[in-house]
Design an enzyme around this catalytic site. Structure first.
Site, PDB file in Angstrom:
ATOM      1  N   SER A  95      35.090  55.055   1.543  1.00 30.10           N
ATOM      2  CA  SER A  95      34.189  55.430   0.766  1.00 30.10           C
ATOM      3  C   SER A  95      33.775  54.336  -0.394  1.00 30.10           C
ATOM      4  O   SER A  95      34.608  53.652  -0.535  1.00 30.10           O
ATOM      5  CB  SER A  95      34.600  56.634   0.253  1.00 30.10           C
ATOM      6  OG  SER A  95      33.723  57.113  -0.942  1.00 30.10           O
ATOM      7  N   TYR A 104      40.061  63.357  -3.978  1.00 32.78           N
ATOM      8  CA  TYR A 104      39.266  62.552  -3.049  1.00 32.78           C
ATOM      9  C   TYR A 104      39.380  60.902  -3.337  1.00 32.78           C
ATOM     10  O   TYR A 104      39.557  60.240  -2.520  1.00 32.78           O
ATOM     11  CB  TYR A 104      37.938  62.999  -2.612  1.00 32.78           C
ATOM     12  CG  TYR A 104      37.046  62.225  -1.669  1.00 32.78           C
ATOM     13  CD1 TYR A 104      37.424  62.382  -0.361  1.00 32.78           C
ATOM     14  CD2 TYR A 104      35.931  61.539  -2.097  1.00 32.78           C
ATOM     15  CE1 TYR A 104      36.770  61.668   0.741  1.00 32.78           C
ATOM     16  CE2 TYR A 104      35.411  60.576  -1.096  1.00 32.78           C
ATOM     17  CZ  TYR A 104      35.688  60.876   0.305  1.00 32.78           C
ATOM     18  OH  TYR A 104      35.186  60.120   1.129  1.00 32.78           O
TER      19      TYR A 104
END
Length: 240
Positions: free
Chosen positions: A140, A153
Site C-alpha cells: 500500500s 493497517y
C-alpha cells in the site's frame, strides 16, 4: 516473456487477486490460485471454462504455516516449479486506535505480515534451486506515510515494506527478485467496501494493479524493479 512460467497468487478469490489471475492467464502463465474460502475452487473453474488450460486451486489460510506448505507442495506437484509468488492476500479496517481490539490487531498482522513471511519463506527453497524467481507483494502507499484511524493497517504495511526490502538483499545472489506494488485508492472490496460504487469512479481499477504485477514479473532477468507506487489523479497524498 511469461509464457509457461508458474505463478502462485494468494487472495485470488476476488478483487485485485482475481484480476491478477486474469492478466496472468493472458500471458499463458500456469496458475495456482489460492484463497481462504471454498470460493477459490469456483475461480479456478471459471478460468478453465474461459479457456485457461493450466490452473489449480488451493484453499489455504496464508497465516497458517501448514496451509502455506500445502499450497507450495500442490503447486510443485502440478507443475514441477514455482517462478512467481504474488502475495496479495490481505485485510484492513479503519477505526481509532483506542477502539482496536487485541484480537483485531493480531488478526491483521497474522494475515498481512505473517502471511507474506510464510508464503515467501515457503517458495525460497524451490526458487533457490532454480536460481530464479520473482516475489511480488501487493502492499500500500501507506507503507511510505501514515494516515489517522488506520494504525493497525499502516503498521502492517510498514512491516511488509521492511521485510521485502531486507529479503530482496538476502536472496539476490540466487537470482530471486523481490518487489512491492504500493497502490493508493483502488476500487475494490477493501475494508468490507463494495466494488463499483459511484464515489470510486475516479479511483484506480483492479486492472491497473494487475497490469503492474505483470509488468514487474516481466522484467528481464538482469532487472530488479524494487517498488511501484501508483495513485489515481483524484487522490491527494503526502510526498514521501
Amino acid at each position: 516473456m511469461l509464457k509457461d512460467q508458474v505463478a502462485i497468487v494468494t487472495g485470488a478469490s476476488r478483487g485485485i487477486g482475481r484480476e491478477i489471475t486474469e492478466q496472468f492467464a493472458k500471458e499463458n502463465v500456469k496458475l495456482a490460485v489460492v484463497g481462504s474460502s471454498e470460493q477459490i475452487h469456483t475461480v479456478a473453474k471459471e478460468l478453465q471454462e474461459s479457456g485457461v488450460e493450466h490452473v489449480i486451486s488451493v484453499q489455504a489460510d496464508v497465516s497458517i504455516e501448514e496451509d502455506v506448505q500445502q499450497m507450495v507442495e500442490k503447486t510443485i506437484a502440478a507443475y514441477g516449479k514455482i517462478d512467481i509468488l504474488v502475495n496479495n492476500a490481505g485485510v484492513g479496517f479503519f477505526k481509532p486506535t483506542e477502539e482496536v481490539t487485541a484480537a483485531e490487531w493480531k488478526h491483521i498482522f497474522d494475515v498481512n505480515v505473517q502471511g507474506v513471511f510464510l508464503s515467501s519463506k515457503a517458495v525460497l527453497p524451490t526458487m533457490k534451486s532454480q536460481k530464479f524467481g520473482t516475489i511480488i507483494t501487493i502492499s500500500s502507499d501507506v507503507a511510505r506515510y501514515t494516515i489517522p484511524n488506520a494504525s493497525a493497517y499502516v503498521a502492517t504495511k510498514y512491516a511488509v515494506q521492511g521485510f521485502c526490502g531486507s529479503l530482496a538483499q538476502e536472496v539476490r545472489e540466487y537470482g530471486i527478485r523481490v518487489g512491492t506494488i504500493n497502490p493508493g485508492m483502488v476500487d475494490t472490496y477493501f475494508a468490507d467496501s463494495t466494488q463499483g460504487l459511484p464515489e470510486k469512479e475516479d479511483w484506480l481499477k483492479v486492472e491497473d494493479i494487475a497490469k503492474s504485477v505483470v509488468y514487474m514479473a516481466s522484467a528481464p532477468k538482469h532487472m530488479l524493479i524494487d517498488e511501484i507506487k501508483i495513485h489515481p489523479f483524484a487522490q491527494q497524498y503526502p510526498i514521501a
